[in-house]
Enzyme design. Sequence first.
Site, PDB file in Angstrom:
ATOM      1  CG  ASP A 202      -1.812   1.023   1.242  1.00  0.00           C
ATOM      2  OD1 ASP A 202      -2.408   1.484   0.317  1.00  0.00           O
ATOM      3  OD2 ASP A 202      -2.241   1.673   2.430  1.00  0.00           O
TER       4      ASP A 202
ATOM      5  CD  GLU B 254      -4.558   1.814  -2.655  1.00  0.00           C
ATOM      6  OE1 GLU B 254      -5.122   1.299  -1.685  1.00  0.00           O
ATOM      7  OE2 GLU B 254      -4.435   2.953  -2.591  1.00  0.00           O
TER       8      GLU B 254
ATOM      9  CG  ASP C 216      -0.953   3.132   5.826  1.00  0.00           C
ATOM     10  OD1 ASP C 216      -1.349   3.919   4.877  1.00  0.00           O
ATOM     11  OD2 ASP C 216      -0.854   3.900   7.241  1.00  0.00           O
TER      12      ASP C 216
END
Length: 182
Positions: A7, A68, A141
């Site tokens: 992430d 992501e 996260d």
Amino acid sequence: MRVLGIDPGLTRCGMGVVDGSLGRPLSMVDVGVIRTSSDLPVWERLVSIEKGIDAWIEEHRPDAVAIERIFARSNVSTIMGTAQASGLAMVCAARRGLPVALHTPSEVKAAVSGNGRADKAQVTAMVTRILRLPTPPKPADAADALALAITHQWRGGAQNRIEAAVAAAGKRSTDVLNRRVP
């Protein structure tokens, strides 16, 4: 298959490693966050993130990396830092010849919770349940990185099997066409 989920972020870059195989429960290998100080120049922060990602790849030897996909937000400075960290993650994986998959936030939310608009708490709760963790991974996260790895295990693994089947079917078709008829 072992997947490293990332992430990306300039201040907090979530990292999560998940093992899995077809028809078996997934398991968490490791989870954490690479942190950088906003007091440092961006280029120094990027070097720290790159070194951190390299260390995770070296330690955990993933078969694939799921990152992501960056999407437009209202805060341009947030997008820039996230995009820079994402680019580093792609480069670190590509340098080692690892396949990279990009998953959108709504795709990840839908994969782990069944709802593409799930909030952070719902995603964290489902990651905790799917991986049978005693406590939710923190910060968000880290949970998001695990959610990316889970999504790739479920969707990326299926996509790889489909591509392999199509390639095998294409080879069989080519073999049939190349046969000589007496």
